[in-house]
Design an enzyme around this catalytic site. Structure first.
Site, PDB file in Angstrom:
ATOM      1  N   HIS A 132       0.841  -1.204   0.000  1.00  0.00           N
ATOM      2  CA  HIS A 132       0.000   0.000   0.000  1.00  0.00           C
ATOM      3  C   HIS A 132       0.878   1.257   0.000  1.00  0.00           C
ATOM      4  CE1 HIS A 132      -3.291   2.704   1.541  1.00  0.00           C
ATOM      5  NE2 HIS A 132      -2.252   3.289   2.123  1.00  0.00           N
ATOM      6  N   GLU A 133       1.904   1.274   0.843  1.00  0.00           N
ATOM      7  CA  GLU A 133       2.781   2.443   0.912  1.00  0.00           C
ATOM      8  C   GLU A 133       3.552   2.639  -0.391  1.00  0.00           C
ATOM      9  OE1 GLU A 133       2.238   4.446   3.146  1.00  0.00           O
ATOM     10  OE2 GLU A 133       1.063   3.112   4.417  1.00  0.00           O
ATOM     11  N   HIS A 136       1.456   4.388  -2.896  1.00  0.00           N
ATOM     12  CA  HIS A 136       1.498   5.845  -2.719  1.00  0.00           C
ATOM     13  C   HIS A 136       2.689   6.433  -3.458  1.00  0.00           C
ATOM     14  CE1 HIS A 136      -1.804   6.796  -0.101  1.00  0.00           C
ATOM     15  NE2 HIS A 136      -1.407   6.008   0.884  1.00  0.00           N
ATOM     16  N   GLU A 201      -6.228   7.476  -0.713  1.00  0.00           N
ATOM     17  CA  GLU A 201      -6.160   6.246   0.089  1.00  0.00           C
ATOM     18  C   GLU A 201      -6.838   5.086  -0.636  1.00  0.00           C
ATOM     19  OE1 GLU A 201      -4.496   5.381   2.888  1.00  0.00           O
ATOM     20  OE2 GLU A 201      -3.574   7.340   2.653  1.00  0.00           O
TER      21      GLU A 201
END
Length: 281
Positions: A132-133, A136, A201
């Site tokens: 997930h990071e 980003h 997000e």
């Protein structure tokens, strides 16, 4: 994914337009130009230095394959899957389970995880979080969130400046109108900023699930983090609430406002979307 980018573009256009409008109220065309120049300067500063500031703020320590092979090798494998340069990897000594990414672009990125999240999650779940990071990073969300936060802060400063110095002579707005703008403009900027954060997000959840190839792992991780994070305060985040939007889960305690003023979408909706990916919906 295209839908998220379209929403982000519209919201960014809205916050820039609001910035210009507040600048125009203060001093007409000159005021608007000065507002946009000020916003550009602060954005440039944030673009180059925000990552170093945040990592220092959280007393993050950089690790490598020698002193933290578990986390470092996990990030390296995921970065290769995402076709990203290897980011710097940091660990934060905090009991609260959380993680974030920072850096001005994929070539200068860093990911950080708390000791709490490394203890609480299984390897599969932590892999989902770090993916997930990295999403980003791949989506350049750090730059987008930095820009929106900076412009929102600049709008607040301009509104307060306009309260005392706005306009000249016949162009000076009525005091009641100035007060109204001082209150409503920062609030509107915050609403737009939070909407941008929530949209990014969702995009990182989807991107992270694609990088890891395991949407259910991220869904399970989010459920665990939601259950534990609220009961474990994150001292640095409490002192610097402006960093809350960077985290995979809002780290702030004390039930703040929901909905329009939330930095993150509801965890239930995030999990539902990830599980829809599992079902192929």
């Amino acid at each position: 994914m295209f839908g998220n980018w379209m929403k982000t573009s519209i919201l960014m256009a809205g916050i820039v337009a609001l910035f210009g409008a507040v600048g125009a109220m203060i001093g007409g065309q000159q005021g608007m130009l000065l507002a946009l120049v000020f916003g550009g300067a602060t954005n440039l500063w944030a673009y180059w230095f925000s990552d170093k500031m945040v990592l220092k703020m959280y007393n993050a320590r950089q690790v490598d394959a020698t002193n933290s092979p578990y986390l470092y090798n996990m990030v390296r494998e995921l970065a290769q899957r995402a076709d990203l340069p290897m980011p710097k990897v940091y660990i934060i000594d905090e009991a609260q389970p959380n993680a974030f990414a920072t850096g001005r672009n994929p070539d200068n990125a860093a990911v950080a995880a708390t000791t709490g999240i490394m203890r609480m999650l299984s390897e599969r779940e932590l892999r989902g979080v770090m993916a997930h990071e990295l999403a980003h990073v791949k989506n350049r969300d750090i730059l987008i969130s930095t820009m929106s936060a900076t412009v929102a802060g600049a709008i607040s400063m301009l509104a307060q400046f306009g309260m005392f110095f706005g306009g000249r002579g016949d162009n000076r707005p009525h005091p009641a109108f100035q007060i109204l703008v001082m209150i409503l403009a920062p609030m509107a900027a915050m609403i737009i900023q939070m909407a941008i954060s929530r949209t990014r997000e969702f995009g990182a959840d989807r991107g992270g699930a694609e990088i890891s190839g395991d949407p259910e792992a991220l869904a399970a991780a989010l459920a665990k983090i939601e259950a534990y994070a609220k009961g474990i305060p994150m001292q640095t985040a409490e002192a610097h609430p402006e960093t809350a939007q960077m985290m995979i889960m809002n780290p702030l305690s004390g039930g703040g406002l929901r909905g329009l003023f939330s930095t993150h979408p509801s965890t239930a909706e995030r999990i539902a979307r990830l599980r829809a990916m599992v079902r192929g919906a």
